[in-house]
Design a protein around this motif. Structure first.
Motif, mmCIF file in Angstrom:
data_model
loop_
_atom_site.group_PDB
_atom_site.id
_atom_site.type_symbol
_atom_site.label_atom_id
_atom_site.label_comp_id
_atom_site.label_asym_id
_atom_site.label_seq_id
_atom_site.Cartn_x
_atom_site.Cartn_y
_atom_site.Cartn_z
ATOM 1 N N GLY A 64 0.798 -1.213 0.000
ATOM 2 C CA GLY A 64 0.000 0.000 0.000
ATOM 3 C C GLY A 64 0.834 1.267 0.000
ATOM 4 N N LEU A 65 2.103 1.158 0.390
ATOM 5 C CA LEU A 65 2.998 2.313 0.421
ATOM 6 C C LEU A 65 3.973 2.242 -0.743
ATOM 7 C CD1 LEU A 65 3.830 2.514 4.240
ATOM 8 C CD2 LEU A 65 2.221 3.917 2.939
ATOM 9 N N SER A 66 4.462 3.401 -1.182
ATOM 10 C CA SER A 66 5.456 3.464 -2.247
ATOM 11 C C SER A 66 6.278 4.737 -2.074
ATOM 12 C CB SER A 66 4.782 3.442 -3.620
ATOM 13 O OG SER A 66 3.967 4.587 -3.776
ATOM 14 N N PRO A 75 -0.772 2.316 4.180
ATOM 15 C CA PRO A 75 -0.550 0.880 4.378
ATOM 16 C C PRO A 75 -1.877 0.125 4.374
ATOM 17 C CG PRO A 75 -0.125 2.106 6.399
ATOM 18 C CD PRO A 75 -0.399 3.115 5.339
ATOM 19 N N GLU A 76 -1.881 -1.027 3.706
ATOM 20 C CA GLU A 76 -3.088 -1.832 3.586
ATOM 21 C C GLU A 76 -3.068 -2.988 4.576
ATOM 22 O OE1 GLU A 76 -3.422 -3.116 -0.477
ATOM 23 O OE2 GLU A 76 -3.221 -1.083 -1.242
ATOM 24 N N ILE A 77 -4.255 -3.404 5.000
ATOM 25 C CA ILE A 77 -4.377 -4.560 5.877
ATOM 26 C C ILE A 77 -5.123 -5.668 5.141
ATOM 27 C CG2 ILE A 77 -4.149 -3.345 8.071
ATOM 28 C CD1 ILE A 77 -7.223 -3.312 8.248
ATOM 29 N N PRO A 125 11.531 2.195 6.008
ATOM 30 C CA PRO A 125 10.859 3.386 6.548
ATOM 31 C C PRO A 125 9.340 3.253 6.564
ATOM 32 C CG PRO A 125 11.601 3.797 4.309
ATOM 33 C CD PRO A 125 12.115 2.431 4.690
ATOM 34 N N ALA A 126 8.733 4.043 7.437
ATOM 35 C CA ALA A 126 7.267 4.154 7.522
ATOM 36 C C ALA A 126 6.585 2.826 7.820
ATOM 37 C CB ALA A 126 6.693 4.785 6.252
ATOM 38 N N THR A 127 7.271 1.936 8.524
ATOM 39 C CA THR A 127 6.659 0.647 8.884
ATOM 40 C C THR A 127 5.562 0.873 9.914
ATOM 41 O OG1 THR A 127 8.664 -0.603 8.423
ATOM 42 C CG2 THR A 127 7.098 -1.607 9.945
ATOM 43 N N PRO A 128 4.336 0.429 9.616
ATOM 44 C CA PRO A 128 3.255 0.582 10.595
ATOM 45 C C PRO A 128 3.593 -0.150 11.895
ATOM 46 C CG PRO A 128 2.366 -0.024 8.452
ATOM 47 C CD PRO A 128 3.864 -0.176 8.375
#
Length: 173
Positions: A64-66, A75-77, A125-128
């Motif tokens: 979900g991220l780029s 970010p997708e679940i 980076p940007a890890t949920p």
């Protein structure tokens, strides 16, 4: 683990999710050395990261991220089945052999010196700051699969219908 315990823990996580999402990463030097040092990884400049210790190639961003620092998108679940399917459908960076990592592989990117999230944020980076699915089923209960709760890098089995985050991988030694 009892269902009641898992329900209580899930509700605690959902209740604390906004708090966890706003917290800054904390890293401590009381571990003898970093478990995922920066020199172990190579940025392939195509949205992938090569891990010299495992031979794995990771998508740098969660699904979900780029972007170069995972700054685009959201970010997708996924349920566990959806997570497995997302790997089958991926053709990222010109490759079509992406897959959901097994629990050992996913555990290999946990940074033991850090929490909130327990990952090397320079590399990923940007890890949920929540749970990520692995491909490993949970032997004690056919309705469960293994995941890692990245606020603290803890592995656990959860119901396959829960929705968690995904980071895809390919290759390996």
């Amino acid at each position: 683990m009892s269902r009641a315990f898992l329900y209580v823990m899930t509700m605690a996580c959902v209740t604390l999710m906004p708090l966890a999402a706003s917290a800054a990463q904390l890293c401590h030097s009381y571990w003898p050395k970093p478990s995922t040092p920066i020199n172990r990884f190579v940025n392939n400049e195509d949205g992938t990261i090569s891990d010299s210790a495992t031979g794995l190639i990771w998508k740098r961003c969660s699904e979900g991220l780029s972007g170069s620092t995972c700054e685009n998108g959201a970010p997708e679940i996924f349920t566990w089945q959806e997570a497995l399917q997302s790997a089958v459908n991926s053709s990222f960076a010109g490759k079509n052999d992406w897959r959901l990592p097994n629990i050992k592989e996913l555990g290999s990117i946990v940074e033991r010196q850090c929490s909130m999230p327990a990952i090397n944020e320079i590399v990923f980076p940007a890890t949920p700051t929540m749970s990520f699915w692995s491909s490993s089923p949970f032997a004690e209960n056919k309705n469960f699969a293994w995941n890692i709760y990245f606020p603290y890098g803890i592995s656990d089995g959860n119901d396959k219908n829960y929705k968690f985050f995904v980071r895809l991988v390919r290759g390996g030694k």
